[in-house]
Design a protein around this motif. Structure first.
Motif: not given
Length: 336
Positions: A78-81, A142-144, A150-152, A155-159
């Motif tokens: 887990k990273l913070t970017v 993680p999903c909003h 929701c446990k999904s 992918v960031y660009y598909q959020a």
């Protein structure tokens, strides 16, 4: 989240089975920089581990292709970017592969080269960023709506696409004075335990028989077989008649390509006299029910005349409901 939503937020139990503990994962050492530190290989496997390590490095020759060998259970970090590192510097939207880098070092989506070139005089040529593409394809969050069930990992660009269609997006309990606020699936339990509303599982394409909703009942809850979509059948006054409405509990219905997911037939009949009936076919509207039960709508509500509700025989009418997928019945629109 609005102040009203904060008041309505409901604390529902999680999906974990009570009384059972998940096995604790074995801790793994993490070296500085976020690299997972692997334990030494057993004797006899050292050569194999070395070869796999070399293969994972890949090769940049032959057009810059990269080969990676990944284990089935590859450790995750887990990273913070910073957000700017994951966004196109031309359209400011999340980067989508394939990506490119200009001579000035700006990273953009390939579709934005022309737009970026107008703003960057040094962007005459571009180079493919294959290594960055691999990162962009794998970066997840993680999903909003994780707190609502929701446990999904998205992918960031598909959020944005996921959040626009997530079935766990929260809705409101429509009962007057109730401020419970959670996902439709969790609201079903709330309807039963707190309001004593009846729940019926329905099979798409098949008719089910219900009593005409009366004011003390509030509504009847229907749960779709298979996908567990939640529908509410309610009534309200329509002049001297009674209007029966069916709505799908779905917070993001208006964002789903403008097309209704379901279509329904509603009709009321007297069991002993099939000639006395009223019927309507309609698309099923979607709503988060933040404004309570839907108001009477002549296009999407079934008007039941008093002659059926108060028949001389004293016989109670039956409400027949048939819900089907919109793709089967024509895909009409009908969302709020």
């Amino acid at each position: 989240m609005s102040e009203k939503q904060e008041r309505k937020r409901g604390s529902a139990p999680g999906d974990a089975e009570p009384g059972r503990k998940k096995p604790r994962a074995q801790p793994q050492a993490v070296a500085p920089g976020g690299v997972v530190k692997q334990e030494p290989e057993e004797e006899g496997d050292a050569t194999q581990g070395s070869n796999e390590g070399e293969a994972s490095q890949g090769s940049s020759e032959g057009g810059g292709s990269v080969m990676a060998v990944q284990a089935m259970d590859e450790p995750q970090v887990k990273l913070t970017v910073g957000v700017s590192l994951l966004h196109c510097q031309a359209c400011v939207l999340p980067l989508k592969p394939p990506t490119s880098k200009c001579e000035a070092g700006h990273v953009v989506c390939c579709s934005c080269r022309g737009k970026h070139g107008q703003a960057c005089g040094r962007a005459a040529t571009y180079a493919a960023c294959r290594e960055l593409d691999a990162f962009v394809r794998d970066a997840k969050l993680p999903c909003h709506y994780e707190e609502f069930g929701c446990k999904s990992l998205v992918v960031y660009y598909q959020a944005a696409d996921h959040h626009g269609a997530c079935e766990w997006a929260p809705c409101s309990c429509p009962a007057p004075g109730c401020y419970f606020f959670t996902s439709p699936r969790r609201l079903v339990e709330h309807f039963v335990t707190d309001h004593r509303w009846p729940v019926t599982k329905v099979r798409y394409g098949a008719a089910c028989k219900l009593p005409v909703p009366a004011p003390p009942q509030g509504c009847h809850v229907l749960v779709g077989e298979g996908d567990r979509s939640v529908f509410l059948v309610s009534q309200c006054a329509l002049g001297a008649a009674t209007a029966v409405s069916l709505v799908c509990m779905r917070a993001n219905g208006a964002a789903a390509a403008g097309a209704a997911q379901f279509k329904c037939k509603l009709w009321v009949e007297l069991p002993s006299n099939k000639d006395k009936l009223v019927l309507i076919m309609s698309a099923v509207r979607s709503s988060d029910l933040s404004n309570g039960f839907p108001a009477a709508d002549t296009k999407m509500s079934l008007g039941v005349p008093p002659v059926l509700l108060h028949d001389a025989s004293g016989e109670a009418p039956d409400l027949m409901v048939c819900i089907d997928k919109a793709c089967v019945l024509g895909g009409a629109t009908g969302q709020e």
